[in-house]
Design an enzyme around this catalytic site. Sequence first.
Site, PDB file in Angstrom:
ATOM      1  N   VAL A 193       1.253  -1.242   0.250  1.00  0.00           N
ATOM      2  CA  VAL A 193       0.511  -0.666   0.024  1.00  0.00           C
ATOM      3  C   VAL A 193       0.764   0.951  -0.161  1.00  0.00           C
ATOM      4  O   VAL A 193       0.506   2.555  -0.003  1.00  0.00           O
ATOM      5  CB  VAL A 193      -0.970   0.145   1.122  1.00  0.00           C
ATOM      6  CG1 VAL A 193      -2.132  -0.883   0.644  1.00  0.00           C
ATOM      7  CG2 VAL A 193      -0.209  -0.177   2.301  1.00  0.00           C
TER       8      VAL A 193
ATOM      9  N   LYS B 232      -1.940   7.144  13.335  1.00  0.00           N
ATOM     10  CA  LYS B 232      -3.653   6.657  14.038  1.00  0.00           C
ATOM     11  C   LYS B 232      -3.903   8.014  14.293  1.00  0.00           C
ATOM     12  O   LYS B 232      -5.695   7.540  13.926  1.00  0.00           O
ATOM     13  CB  LYS B 232      -3.396   5.817  15.287  1.00  0.00           C
ATOM     14  CG  LYS B 232      -2.726   4.859  14.708  1.00  0.00           C
ATOM     15  CD  LYS B 232      -3.798   3.827  13.102  1.00  0.00           C
ATOM     16  CE  LYS B 232      -3.050   2.147  12.844  1.00  0.00           C
ATOM     17  NZ  LYS B 232      -3.301   2.181  11.654  1.00  0.00           N
TER      18      LYS B 232
ATOM     19  N   TYR C  42       4.199   5.403  15.073  1.00  0.00           N
ATOM     20  CA  TYR C  42       2.746   5.026  15.046  1.00  0.00           C
ATOM     21  C   TYR C  42       1.626   5.535  15.451  1.00  0.00           C
ATOM     22  O   TYR C  42      -0.365   5.417  14.861  1.00  0.00           O
ATOM     23  CB  TYR C  42       2.326   3.459  15.496  1.00  0.00           C
ATOM     24  CG  TYR C  42       0.888   2.863  15.953  1.00  0.00           C
ATOM     25  CD1 TYR C  42       0.586   2.139  14.836  1.00  0.00           C
ATOM     26  CD2 TYR C  42       0.039   2.886  16.361  1.00  0.00           C
ATOM     27  CE1 TYR C  42       0.785   1.096  14.317  1.00  0.00           C
ATOM     28  CE2 TYR C  42      -0.859   2.090  16.726  1.00  0.00           C
ATOM     29  CZ  TYR C  42      -0.980   0.990  15.360  1.00  0.00           C
ATOM     30  OH  TYR C  42      -2.377   0.141  16.052  1.00  0.00           O
ATOM     31  N   ALA C  43       1.382   6.491  16.755  1.00  0.00           N
ATOM     32  CA  ALA C  43       0.222   7.001  17.525  1.00  0.00           C
ATOM     33  C   ALA C  43      -0.133   8.743  16.140  1.00  0.00           C
ATOM     34  O   ALA C  43      -1.416   8.744  15.685  1.00  0.00           O
ATOM     35  CB  ALA C  43       0.253   8.302  18.344  1.00  0.00           C
ATOM     36  N   ALA C  44       1.452   9.045  15.444  1.00  0.00           N
ATOM     37  CA  ALA C  44       0.908  10.266  14.507  1.00  0.00           C
ATOM     38  C   ALA C  44       0.068   9.608  13.209  1.00  0.00           C
ATOM     39  O   ALA C  44      -1.130  10.140  12.809  1.00  0.00           O
ATOM     40  CB  ALA C  44       2.122  10.521  14.262  1.00  0.00           C
TER      41      ALA C  44
ATOM     42  N   ASN D 149      -7.039  -1.292   6.569  1.00  0.00           N
ATOM     43  CA  ASN D 149      -6.609  -1.835   7.698  1.00  0.00           C
ATOM     44  C   ASN D 149      -5.386  -2.226   7.177  1.00  0.00           C
ATOM     45  O   ASN D 149      -5.097  -2.115   8.685  1.00  0.00           O
ATOM     46  CB  ASN D 149      -8.003  -3.325   7.222  1.00  0.00           C
ATOM     47  CG  ASN D 149      -6.530  -4.414   8.462  1.00  0.00           C
ATOM     48  OD1 ASN D 149      -7.675  -4.408  10.176  1.00  0.00           O
ATOM     49  ND2 ASN D 149      -6.349  -5.387   8.146  1.00  0.00           N
TER      50      ASN D 149
ATOM     51  N   SER E 169      -6.716   3.885  16.052  1.00  0.00           N
ATOM     52  CA  SER E 169      -5.983   2.641  17.539  1.00  0.00           C
ATOM     53  C   SER E 169      -6.586   3.832  17.909  1.00  0.00           C
ATOM     54  O   SER E 169      -6.219   5.155  17.960  1.00  0.00           O
ATOM     55  CB  SER E 169      -4.422   2.300  16.947  1.00  0.00           C
ATOM     56  OG  SER E 169      -4.565   1.951  18.291  1.00  0.00           O
TER      57      SER E 169
END
Length: 243
Positions: A60, A155, A151-153, A86, A138
Amino acid sequence: MRLNNKIAIITGAANGIGYAAAERFIEEGAFVVIADFNEDAGVLAAQHLGDQALFVQVDVADRESVKNLVATVIEQMGRVDILVNNAGITRDAMLTKMTEDQFHQVLDVNLTGVFHCTQEVIPHMVAAGGGKIINTSSVSGVYGNVGQTNYAATKAAIIGMTKTWAKELGRKGINVNAVAPGFTETDMVKKMPENVLAQMRSIVPLQRLGTPRDIANAYLFLASDEASYVHGHTLHVDGAIMM
Ligand code: CAA
Ligand code: NAI
């Protein structure tokens, strides 16, 4: 049958939550394209899921690869009714130790990947008069999480993109929503140190991790006509971990 004859692309469906979603969508009458980077797992997943599933390998993060995915689906199926963005990865590290590579790998897949897939699918949904986009956020993107700057950025960004696309695409008959899972029993959480995972599990009011099917059921609801007036929403499926 809530998804009778619908054509769904689910990215990252060779494993975990995406696989459970493919299974759930097929139970409800859909044809599912397993769009995944992992060829071995993707072929196996399609075999297990049977005639209503097709595996197409995709990265992706790579625009050309996503173009190929969408062209293949349009050629073989004629349309795309549902896209579930996903696919996702983690490269966890404390901020002070996170490398450029770790930061950018996660942005490339979790954020740019969602942009690529949605942008390539939208013209076909517009031509068909509508569709459903479901993005995966998330708990980490909503509340933050130690070790997950990258990852938090991504999501958190998913929630902003979902709201923006709801405003842009609503008048084209396209529903756009997000699901924000809590800690869920897949390979992704198996990489966590056991003590951190145990601590997370202990603060969930329901006192358990999510199952892939818990999250798949939320995708199913948002993909179905029952959710036609749910738009720009982020559905938290997390056992109320951060309530
Ligand atoms: N809360 C508070 N403090 C924490 C913490 C937490 N959750 N995790 C670690 N710390 C603290 C440690 O106690 C330690 O403190 P001191 O320096 O005072 O001793 C400090 O942070 C550094 O921790 P480590 O020694 O563990 O550092 P490390 O560099 O070896 O590893 C890490 C850091 C990679 C982030 C590792 O702790 C880790 O993998 N943690 C789990 C991260 C996580 O929750 N990932 C979720 C993956 S699942 C997923 O992403 C799905 C989803 O959407 C939720
Ligand atoms: P998983 O690791 O079990 O499965 C992810 C799948 O994505 C794999 O099949 C992998 O091959 C595929 N993938 C990875 N990079 C790709 C790429 N570049 N192109 C195409 N496919 C790629 O993960 P899991 O847990 O099923 O996660 C699914 C989604 O749910 C992810 O977006 C994740 O961030 C999110 N999520 C997961 C939670 C959890 O606790 N497991 C909690 C909250 C959100």
